[in-house]
Design a protein around this motif. Structure first.
Motif, mmCIF file in Angstrom:
data_model
loop_
_atom_site.group_PDB
_atom_site.id
_atom_site.type_symbol
_atom_site.label_atom_id
_atom_site.label_comp_id
_atom_site.label_asym_id
_atom_site.label_seq_id
_atom_site.Cartn_x
_atom_site.Cartn_y
_atom_site.Cartn_z
ATOM 1 N N ALA A 124 -22.896 37.700 -9.739
ATOM 2 C CA ALA A 124 -24.181 38.126 -9.203
ATOM 3 C C ALA A 124 -25.002 38.822 -10.272
ATOM 4 C CB ALA A 124 -23.986 39.070 -8.016
ATOM 5 N N ALA A 125 -26.286 38.530 -10.270
ATOM 6 C CA ALA A 125 -27.264 39.297 -11.017
ATOM 7 C C ALA A 125 -28.169 39.897 -9.956
ATOM 8 C CB ALA A 125 -28.045 38.399 -11.976
ATOM 9 N N ALA A 126 -27.762 41.076 -9.476
ATOM 10 C CA ALA A 126 -28.422 41.650 -8.307
ATOM 11 C C ALA A 126 -29.925 41.820 -8.528
ATOM 12 C CB ALA A 126 -27.776 42.984 -7.946
ATOM 13 N N GLY A 129 -31.658 38.563 -8.178
ATOM 14 C CA GLY A 129 -31.506 37.838 -6.923
ATOM 15 C C GLY A 129 -30.775 36.518 -7.055
ATOM 16 N N LEU A 130 -29.804 36.466 -7.975
ATOM 17 C CA LEU A 130 -29.067 35.222 -8.207
ATOM 18 C C LEU A 130 -27.571 35.465 -8.061
ATOM 19 C CD1 LEU A 130 -31.029 34.107 -11.388
ATOM 20 C CD2 LEU A 130 -31.092 32.941 -9.176
ATOM 21 N N VAL A 131 -26.881 34.501 -7.435
ATOM 22 C CA VAL A 131 -25.432 34.618 -7.264
ATOM 23 C C VAL A 131 -24.773 33.255 -7.489
ATOM 24 C CG1 VAL A 131 -25.632 36.508 -5.584
ATOM 25 C CG2 VAL A 131 -25.502 34.128 -4.776
ATOM 26 N N ALA A 152 -26.088 28.208 -16.150
ATOM 27 C CA ALA A 152 -27.060 27.811 -15.124
ATOM 28 C C ALA A 152 -27.776 29.025 -14.537
ATOM 29 C CB ALA A 152 -26.347 27.029 -14.016
ATOM 30 N N LEU A 153 -27.045 30.120 -14.350
ATOM 31 C CA LEU A 153 -27.681 31.343 -13.849
ATOM 32 C C LEU A 153 -28.676 31.884 -14.870
ATOM 33 C CD1 LEU A 153 -24.595 33.140 -12.232
ATOM 34 C CD2 LEU A 153 -26.557 32.181 -11.015
ATOM 35 N N VAL A 154 -28.293 31.865 -16.138
ATOM 36 C CA VAL A 154 -29.188 32.338 -17.203
ATOM 37 C C VAL A 154 -30.419 31.430 -17.279
ATOM 38 C CG1 VAL A 154 -29.399 32.652 -19.705
ATOM 39 C CG2 VAL A 154 -27.364 33.488 -18.498
ATOM 40 N N GLY A 155 -30.197 30.129 -17.116
ATOM 41 C CA GLY A 155 -31.309 29.188 -17.112
ATOM 42 C C GLY A 155 -32.299 29.441 -15.980
ATOM 43 N N ALA A 156 -31.779 30.040 -14.904
ATOM 44 C CA ALA A 156 -32.640 30.339 -13.747
ATOM 45 C C ALA A 156 -33.270 31.723 -13.846
ATOM 46 C CB ALA A 156 -31.831 30.230 -12.455
ATOM 47 N N GLY A 157 -32.971 32.441 -14.944
ATOM 48 C CA GLY A 157 -33.643 33.722 -15.160
ATOM 49 C C GLY A 157 -32.754 34.945 -15.152
ATOM 50 N N ALA A 158 -31.437 34.760 -14.947
ATOM 51 C CA ALA A 158 -30.542 35.922 -14.973
ATOM 52 C C ALA A 158 -30.293 36.337 -16.414
ATOM 53 C CB ALA A 158 -29.216 35.588 -14.294
ATOM 54 N N ARG A 159 -30.274 37.640 -16.665
ATOM 55 C CA ARG A 159 -29.906 38.115 -17.998
ATOM 56 C C ARG A 159 -28.403 38.361 -18.027
ATOM 57 N NH1 ARG A 159 -33.462 42.994 -19.302
ATOM 58 N NH2 ARG A 159 -34.376 42.813 -17.235
#
Ligand SMILES: [Zn+2]
Length: 264
Positions: A124-126, A129-131, A152-159
């Protein structure tokens, strides 16, 4: 489980873990569901010979616990990822998002993976808003499914440094005996996988390997349950019970959309 008006209601038994503000995450136990026989009682796998209506009832309980519709995939020991679309089952009766071993979700949607000794990983990147929920068995470790999910999470904007991960219950390195050549092949890619059983024979420590892969992918914080499914009867275990048939437990995670109202 307690409803929003304080009544005790039937619900799944879940080992909850903390992945940050607004994130509901946990690993289901085998109790708190409606399946019978070798699948008793909270089996979440539709592919193990259980009554599909019982599995769907169990999945509904998990959905209520996590507070969002949970996307499930057809797990194939690969490294593909799929995004949860918030529709657990469409009009055609589809129960799966397709072939994938990592399910990703945005705020308000849930992600789940089914396991019975393979490693369930919740991410989770609280703040973003990504899990994600990831299924990592031996093949998944070799193929790098955890790194694919992080990418994929980083590609969607998670650091990455804001990502938190939890490595859930799985077969431990003292229980997972493998041929020596297999241990060598996996350890050549991920040295932390190298292990020895209690009997002194070659083994793989998949939870340690997955934790190392998460750290190598830059995940800011990695926690581990350190529960062995073969040794702890609260969880389904294919190695312990597979001969007579068994069920699948799940790792599930969702970030609650701001302003959403859910029980529990
Ligand atoms: Zn063990």
């Amino acid at each position: 489980m307690t409803s929003s008006d304080g009544r005790h209601v039937q619900g799944p038994d879940v080992l909850a873990v903390d992945l940050g503000p607004g994130v509901r995450a946990g690993f289901t136990l085998r109790t708190g569901g409606v399946s019978r026989g070798v699948h008793a009682s909270l089996n979440l796998g539709l592919h193990v010979g259980d009554d599909p209506d019982a599995v769907r009832a169990n999945r509904a309980r998990v959905r209520d616990w996590v507070g969002a519709p949970v996307g499930w995939a057809n797990q194939v020991h690969g490294r593909s990822v799929v995004w949860s679309d918030g529709a657990e089952r469409d009009a055609a009766g589809r129960d799966s998002l397709g072939d994938a071993d990592a399910v990703l979700a945005r705020s308000g949607h849930g992600a789940g993976v089914m396991v019975a000794d393979c490693v369930p990983v919740l991410l989770a990147a609280a703040g973003d808003g990504l899990v994600a929920a990831v299924h990592a068995g031996r093949r998944g470790v070799e193929l790098g499914v955890v790194a694919a999910a992080v990418a994929a999470l980083v590609g969607a904007g998670a650091r990455p440094e804001r990502l938190r991960a939890h490595v859930g219950p799985a077969v431990c390195g003292r229980c997972y005996e493998v041929p020596e050549q297999m241990r060598d092949e996996v350890a050549a890619r991920v040295p932390q996988a190298w292990a020895v059983t209690r009997q002194g024979t070659p083994a793989l420590d998949l939870p340690a390997a997955v934790a190392a892969q998460l750290a190598a992918a830059g995940v800011g914080r990695v926690d581990r349950t350190d529960v062995c499914t073969v040794e702890d009867a609260r969880f389904y275990s294919h190695r312990r019970d597979g001969a007579s048939g068994t069920g699948r437990f799940a790792g599930v995670v969702a970030h609650r959309a701001p302003g959403s109202r859910t029980a529990g």
